[in-house]
Structure formats: structure tokens, C-alpha cells
Design an enzyme around this catalytic site. Sequence first.
Site, PDB file in Angstrom:
ATOM      1  N   SER A  28      37.899  47.797  39.899  1.00 58.30           N
ATOM      2  CA  SER A  28      36.488  47.410  40.017  1.00 58.30           C
ATOM      3  C   SER A  28      35.861  47.820  41.348  1.00 58.30           C
ATOM      4  O   SER A  28      34.645  47.950  41.438  1.00 58.30           O
ATOM      5  CB  SER A  28      36.345  45.887  39.839  1.00 58.30           C
ATOM      6  OG  SER A  28      37.162  45.189  40.774  1.00 58.30           O
ATOM      7  N   GLY A  66      39.423  45.631  36.583  1.00 60.07           N
ATOM      8  CA  GLY A  66      40.571  44.873  36.108  1.00 60.07           C
ATOM      9  C   GLY A  66      41.858  45.667  36.027  1.00 60.07           C
ATOM     10  O   GLY A  66      42.931  45.086  35.808  1.00 60.07           O
ATOM     11  N   ASN A  95      44.452  44.256  41.959  1.00 61.47           N
ATOM     12  CA  ASN A  95      44.647  43.302  40.866  1.00 61.47           C
ATOM     13  C   ASN A  95      46.116  42.910  40.718  1.00 61.47           C
ATOM     14  O   ASN A  95      46.419  41.776  40.330  1.00 61.47           O
ATOM     15  CB  ASN A  95      44.116  43.888  39.555  1.00 61.47           C
ATOM     16  CG  ASN A  95      42.609  43.971  39.542  1.00 61.47           C
ATOM     17  OD1 ASN A  95      41.912  43.000  39.806  1.00 61.47           O
ATOM     18  ND2 ASN A  95      42.079  45.157  39.260  1.00 61.47           N
ATOM     19  N   ASP A 176      31.258  36.560  44.923  1.00 63.60           N
ATOM     20  CA  ASP A 176      32.680  36.298  44.706  1.00 63.60           C
ATOM     21  C   ASP A 176      33.534  36.620  45.927  1.00 63.60           C
ATOM     22  O   ASP A 176      34.719  36.294  45.990  1.00 63.60           O
ATOM     23  CB  ASP A 176      33.203  37.068  43.486  1.00 63.60           C
ATOM     24  CG  ASP A 176      33.083  38.586  43.633  1.00 63.60           C
ATOM     25  OD1 ASP A 176      32.801  39.071  44.735  1.00 63.60           O
ATOM     26  OD2 ASP A 176      33.273  39.281  42.615  1.00 63.60           O
ATOM     27  N   HIS A 179      33.818  41.838  45.843  1.00 64.67           N
ATOM     28  CA  HIS A 179      33.236  43.115  45.431  1.00 64.67           C
ATOM     29  C   HIS A 179      32.005  43.483  46.261  1.00 64.67           C
ATOM     30  O   HIS A 179      31.136  42.639  46.481  1.00 64.67           O
ATOM     31  CB  HIS A 179      32.845  43.066  43.947  1.00 64.67           C
ATOM     32  CG  HIS A 179      34.001  42.863  43.033  1.00 64.67           C
ATOM     33  ND1 HIS A 179      34.352  41.622  42.550  1.00 64.67           N
ATOM     34  CD2 HIS A 179      34.885  43.744  42.512  1.00 64.67           C
ATOM     35  CE1 HIS A 179      35.413  41.746  41.769  1.00 64.67           C
ATOM     36  NE2 HIS A 179      35.756  43.024  41.738  1.00 64.67           N
TER      37      HIS A 179
END
Length: 201
Positions: A28, A66, A95, A176, A179
Site C-alpha cells: 500500500s 496488503g 505487512n 492511521d 500511510h
Amino acid sequence: MIRKISFVLFLILSFAVHSKTLLVLGDSLSAGYNMSIEQSWPSLLPNVISQEHNQTIEVINGSVSGDTTGNGLAKLPALIEQHTPDYVLVELGANDGLRGFKPNLVKDNLNEIISLSQSSGAKVFLMQIRIPPNYGKRYTQLFENIYPDLAHSNQVTLVPFFLEHVIQRADWMMDDGLHPKAQAQPWIAEFVANQLQPHLD
């Protein structure tokens, strides 16, 4: 008139001959998370390299939000067959780390990604990935060491982790805390271009 047409054809053929292809294999952080793909740094990269470094490169963004190193490894052969990239930039592992995958598994997957890319004739760039310190000092250090170890053993260029710089700008980060926003993408594109340019043929 004929001379003009010949000149245009010459330019087109020259572009085709000298243009190199870079495959970005990421997650991502490179996929344009929560923004249009046109805003993502891989989409901006060709223009930055062209304007600031006078080089022509086509970027294929194989990044998917992801994705783990295992996901990247699974789809890499098809991407290589389809695009035959001259360069592969690997931006994977975040991830894996966030899910607590064993460092040896992550290292093995990345090693295989590098091996497959090099076997195809591509030059590989490996981006350093780091994870938040709340996973414990031992795990975070083992995870962090994967990247320089692989870069050394496989003789590939280690690219610094751009997020370490971006995260210092709160206005560049999504809520978050993981990102970068669209506003950060031009800076990331320039950062990556400056890291890659000395190693582009």
C-alpha cells in the site's frame, strides 16, 4: 514533408530503444492507498526522472495494498514474463512485520524475489523496511537487519525507507499513522528518483 515524417519516426524509434522499464513490486505504500493511482509516487516517478535527470523510464506499478513478501513472490514470475523489466524495485515486508511473520520467512521470500529478478536479467533495488518499535526490540532489530544483509549477499542497491522522512510531517500522513497522503507523493517520487538515478544505465 518526408523529412519531417522521417524525423518523427526517428524520435519514436529512439524512445523505444532507450526507454527502460522499472517494475515496482510493493504494497500500500506504493499502490496509491486511498488516492487515485495517478497521484501515487510510482506514477509521478517517470516525469521526475525525465525532468531532473534527463533519463527516460517506464514504470510498471505491480504494488497491491496488503501484499506481503509471499504475495509479491507468487505474482512476480507473471509480471516478469509480461513486462520483462530492466529494473525491479522491491518495497515489501511491512505487512509481514505488522503481522509478526518470522524474520527467516520474510528473508527467504525476499531472497527468492531478488533471485528471480536477477535471473531475468533485471537490476534489483531493495527498499529498507522498518516496523514500529512496539513489536519488541529483538524482533524489530532482526526484521530491520534482513534488508542490509540481503543487499550485501546479493550485491543489490539498498534504498532508504522513505516513510521515515515522511512520517516527520504530520500533515503528510493519513490518520492511521501508516500511510502517506497524496500531498507527500511528489516528495517521495523525488526521493526515490534521487536514490535510483546513480544506478540507472
